[in-house]
Design an enzyme around this catalytic site. Structure first.
Site, PDB file in Angstrom:
ATOM      1  N   HIS A  64      49.984  31.674   6.753  1.00 55.89           N
ATOM      2  CA  HIS A  64      50.719  30.992   7.817  1.00 55.89           C
ATOM      3  C   HIS A  64      49.836  29.908   8.422  1.00 55.89           C
ATOM      4  O   HIS A  64      48.791  30.197   8.994  1.00 55.89           O
ATOM      5  CB  HIS A  64      51.168  32.007   8.886  1.00 55.89           C
ATOM      6  N   THR A  65      50.271  28.674   8.238  1.00 52.78           N
ATOM      7  CA  THR A  65      49.431  27.543   8.630  1.00 52.78           C
ATOM      8  C   THR A  65      49.830  27.015  10.013  1.00 52.78           C
ATOM      9  O   THR A  65      50.998  26.803  10.281  1.00 52.78           O
ATOM     10  CB  THR A  65      49.578  26.410   7.588  1.00 52.78           C
ATOM     11  N   LYS A  86      53.924  27.675  11.831  1.00 54.23           N
ATOM     12  CA  LYS A  86      54.015  26.676  12.898  1.00 54.23           C
ATOM     13  C   LYS A  86      55.114  27.024  13.897  1.00 54.23           C
ATOM     14  O   LYS A  86      54.924  26.921  15.115  1.00 54.23           O
ATOM     15  CB  LYS A  86      54.294  25.288  12.285  1.00 54.23           C
ATOM     16  N   GLY A 108      59.440  31.722   0.753  1.00 58.75           N
ATOM     17  CA  GLY A 108      58.205  31.662   1.524  1.00 58.75           C
ATOM     18  C   GLY A 108      57.799  30.219   1.763  1.00 58.75           C
ATOM     19  O   GLY A 108      58.444  29.279   1.271  1.00 58.75           O
ATOM     20  N   ASP A 109      56.729  30.038   2.572  1.00 62.46           N
ATOM     21  CA  ASP A 109      56.186  28.701   2.832  1.00 62.46           C
ATOM     22  C   ASP A 109      57.193  27.765   3.486  1.00 62.46           C
ATOM     23  O   ASP A 109      57.187  26.556   3.256  1.00 62.46           O
ATOM     24  CB  ASP A 109      55.643  28.059   1.539  1.00 62.46           C
ATOM     25  N   GLU A 110      58.048  28.330   4.322  1.00 64.77           N
ATOM     26  CA  GLU A 110      59.044  27.508   5.026  1.00 64.77           C
ATOM     27  C   GLU A 110      58.443  26.860   6.267  1.00 64.77           C
ATOM     28  O   GLU A 110      59.125  26.080   6.944  1.00 64.77           O
ATOM     29  CB  GLU A 110      60.245  28.366   5.456  1.00 64.77           C
ATOM     30  N   GLY A 111      57.208  27.209   6.587  1.00 65.22           N
ATOM     31  CA  GLY A 111      56.596  26.675   7.812  1.00 65.22           C
ATOM     32  C   GLY A 111      56.759  27.633   8.980  1.00 65.22           C
ATOM     33  O   GLY A 111      56.751  27.220  10.139  1.00 65.22           O
ATOM     34  N   ALA A 139      50.389  36.460   2.266  1.00 59.86           N
ATOM     35  CA  ALA A 139      51.020  35.432   3.102  1.00 59.86           C
ATOM     36  C   ALA A 139      49.962  34.430   3.554  1.00 59.86           C
ATOM     37  O   ALA A 139      48.775  34.739   3.596  1.00 59.86           O
ATOM     38  CB  ALA A 139      51.661  36.083   4.316  1.00 59.86           C
ATOM     39  N   ASP A 148      60.191  15.371   7.801  1.00 62.14           N
ATOM     40  CA  ASP A 148      59.429  14.121   7.648  1.00 62.14           C
ATOM     41  C   ASP A 148      59.034  13.862   6.201  1.00 62.14           C
ATOM     42  O   ASP A 148      58.814  12.711   5.814  1.00 62.14           O
ATOM     43  CB  ASP A 148      58.153  14.184   8.513  1.00 62.14           C
TER      44      ASP A 148
HETATM   45  P1  IMP Z   1      52.806  39.198  -4.421  1.00 66.28           P
HETATM   46  O1  IMP Z   1      53.433  39.135  -3.059  1.00 66.28           O
HETATM   47  O2  IMP Z   1      51.357  38.811  -4.429  1.00 66.28           O
HETATM   48  O3  IMP Z   1      53.088  40.488  -5.121  1.00 66.28           O
HETATM   49  O4  IMP Z   1      53.516  38.061  -5.325  1.00 66.28           O
HETATM   50  C1  IMP Z   1      54.866  38.163  -5.753  1.00 66.28           C
HETATM   51  C2  IMP Z   1      55.544  36.805  -5.730  1.00 66.28           C
HETATM   52  O5  IMP Z   1      55.778  36.416  -4.397  1.00 66.28           O
HETATM   53  C3  IMP Z   1      54.731  35.682  -6.359  1.00 66.28           C
HETATM   54  O6  IMP Z   1      55.615  34.747  -6.949  1.00 66.28           O
HETATM   55  C4  IMP Z   1      54.041  35.049  -5.158  1.00 66.28           C
HETATM   56  O7  IMP Z   1      53.680  33.719  -5.384  1.00 66.28           O
HETATM   57  C5  IMP Z   1      55.164  35.153  -4.132  1.00 66.28           C
HETATM   58  N1  IMP Z   1      54.697  35.190  -2.748  1.00 66.28           N
HETATM   59  C6  IMP Z   1      54.210  36.253  -2.073  1.00 66.28           C
HETATM   60  N2  IMP Z   1      53.926  35.924  -0.810  1.00 66.28           N
HETATM   61  C7  IMP Z   1      54.261  34.636  -0.656  1.00 66.28           C
HETATM   62  C8  IMP Z   1      54.220  33.729   0.438  1.00 66.28           C
HETATM   63  O8  IMP Z   1      53.841  34.051   1.557  1.00 66.28           O
HETATM   64  N3  IMP Z   1      54.643  32.467   0.178  1.00 66.28           N
HETATM   65  C9  IMP Z   1      55.112  32.089  -1.031  1.00 66.28           C
HETATM   66  N4  IMP Z   1      55.174  32.904  -2.080  1.00 66.28           N
HETATM   67  C10 IMP Z   1      54.759  34.162  -1.898  1.00 66.28           C
HETATM   68 MG    MG Z   2      52.731  30.558   3.025  1.00 66.54          MG
END
Ligand code: IMP
Ligand code: MG
Length: 422
Positions: free
Chosen positions: A41-42, A18, A12-15, A39, A324
């Site tokens: 999404h920024t 954007k 997750g959080d790959e961007g 989630a 960057d």
């Molecule tokens: P849950 O999705 O709240 O059940 O969390 C399960 C795991 O997935 C945890 O480690 C969260 O931090 C991670 N997680 C869930 N959604 C995201 C996301 O959008 N970005 C990054 N980590 C996520």
């Molecule tokens: Mg995120």
């Protein structure tokens, strides 16, 4: 007409927010298909940073239709707040440009209470979830006691909520209050309710459709670092299940990855770093959870896991973000393979029982200094960045078609328009 699936290839959080915003310029319909307000999404527009958790980033462009697919789970209070928030900024959010599947399961205080208890019992082995009730809502769906948006009109709603509480032995929640709150949403919600599957099917020949993935492939319930995963299918299979579309409709799958690796929450992370490197990446990359604010764990890019994620999603093209953030480092590193019990390993499945024991093999690269990061064309890309891209393409076997060098729209460099190449 093309249907493009945009998916995250890490934790997750790959961007993706954007990139979705960029690609949605050429889309007519933008669809989210899994997860909920776990989630974040920024998107940055004119120096204003917006974090969307439920509604696709496509809503920020006028004239687009946004859909929320049946594989999602939604907290209606948060959904309402997000709509109001966007409206307060002047964006149109109405049944004209947003539709939500009646099959979506709703998150209630019962599932949040259950999540608190589960994480508590797990203690040191806790998943480190976002505590939004996501996992328990999917669990209740699988137990066949969940409440869908389409069930809100059910006169039996309160009894059904009581059943959920009884099953989980939850006594400290007033189910009639929960039922009243859920029902209080019907008035504003009903005009938004329409099954996306039918809308997508009837527009396949006339519309450019973008699917905005959420989370990342390594968090997939089936293929991720189980049990340290989210509770939905974040890989390409989830698209088909959630939206009820023919898999052959997906024209191209784009995998988004970050130039280094991050993770929020617990679980294996072979290339995790500590000390100065983490401070550098976290500060420059603003690596704090956009949903929970937790500092993200940081490390070097892991090609063994990236190859796996590209394969499991049948990725056609790659997009790399936050390049960057590496700028200014005298040296940076990429793990090209692992060593396990003296043997080399090019690829590993995230669910492999040895994932916690592998030792990354790091390739050292000379750093680069980016002078200009906006309004660039592909041919203007810094030589160090081009070298980085060539290396990734060779190692993963997939073409990189986009590079993000910052948070703004103008800091995205595109090799070609994916809408024209699909
Ligand atoms: P849950 O999705 O709240 O059940 O969390 C399960 C795991 O997935 C945890 O480690 C969260 O931090 C991670 N997680 C869930 N959604 C995201 C996301 O959008 N970005 C990054 N980590 C996520
Ligand atoms: Mg995120």
């Amino acid at each position: 007409m093309p249907l493009i699936a945009l998916l995250g290839l890490q934790w997750g959080d790959e961007g993706k927010g954007k990139i979705c915003d960029i690609l949605s310029e050429g889309a007519d319909i933008i669809v989210r298909h899994i997860g909920g307000n776990n989630a974040g999404h920024t998107v940055v527009i004119n120096d204003r940073k917006l974090v969307l958790r439920i509604i696709p980033a496509g809503i920020l462009r006028p004239g687009k239709l946004c859909l929320l697919g049946g594989g999602m789970v939604v907290d209606l209070n948060r959904f309402y707040e997000e709509i109001e928030f966007l409206r307060s900024l002047g964006y149109e959010v109405s049944p004209n440009n947003l539709k939500i599947s009646p099959r979506i399961h709703v998150i209630t205080p019962i599932q949040k209470e259950l999540e608190r208890r589960i994480e508590d019992v797990l203690g040191n082995g806790a998943i480190g979830t976002t505590m939004r009730g996501i996992g328990p809502t999917y669990a209740d769906k699988a137990l066949r006691v969940g409440i869908r948006i389409g069930d809100l009109l059910d006169s039996d709603l309160e009894r059904r909520l009581k059943v959920v509480c009884d099953i989980h032995k939850i006594e400290n929640i007033d189910v009639s209050e929960v039922a009243d709150t859920l029902k209080s949403h019907i008035g504003w919600l009903e005009p938004f309710v329409e099954e996306p599957a039918s809308i997508i099917r009837s527009n396949l020949n006339t519309a450019n459709i973008l699917l905005e993935g959420a989370h990342g492939s390594l968090l997939d319930l089936e293929w991720g670092t189980y049990p340290f995963v989210t509770s939905s299918n974040t890989t390409v299979g989830g698209v088909v299940t959630s939206l009820g579309i023919d898999p052959r409709c997906i024209s191209k799958t784009i995998g988004v990855f970050k130039a280094y690796q991050t993770r929020v929450g617990n679980g294996p992370f072979p290339t995790e770093q500590s000390g100065e490197v983490v401070e550098y990446l976290r500060k420059r990359g603003n690596e704090y959870g956009s949903t929970t604010g937790r500092p993200r764990r940081c490390g070097w890019l892991d090609l063994s896991l990236l190859r796996f994620a590209a394969k499991i999603n049948s990725v056609d093209y790659l997009v790399v973000t936050k390049v960057d953030v590496l700028s200014g480092l005298s040296r940076y590193y990429i793990s090209d393979k692992y060593v396990l019990n003296g043997s080399e390993l090019k690829e590993i499945e995230p669910y492999n029982m040895h994932i916690g024991n592998v030792v990354p093999n790091y390739m050292e690269f000379q750093g680069f200094n980016l002078e200009k990061t906006s309004n660039l064309e592909w041919k203007d890309l810094d030589k160090g960045v081009l070298k980085y891209i060539e290396y990734i393409e060779k190692e993963v076997g997939t073409e990189v078609i986009g590079v993000s060098l910052g948070t703004t729209r103008s800091s995205y460099v595109s090799k070609f328009s994916v809408w024209e190449h699909s």
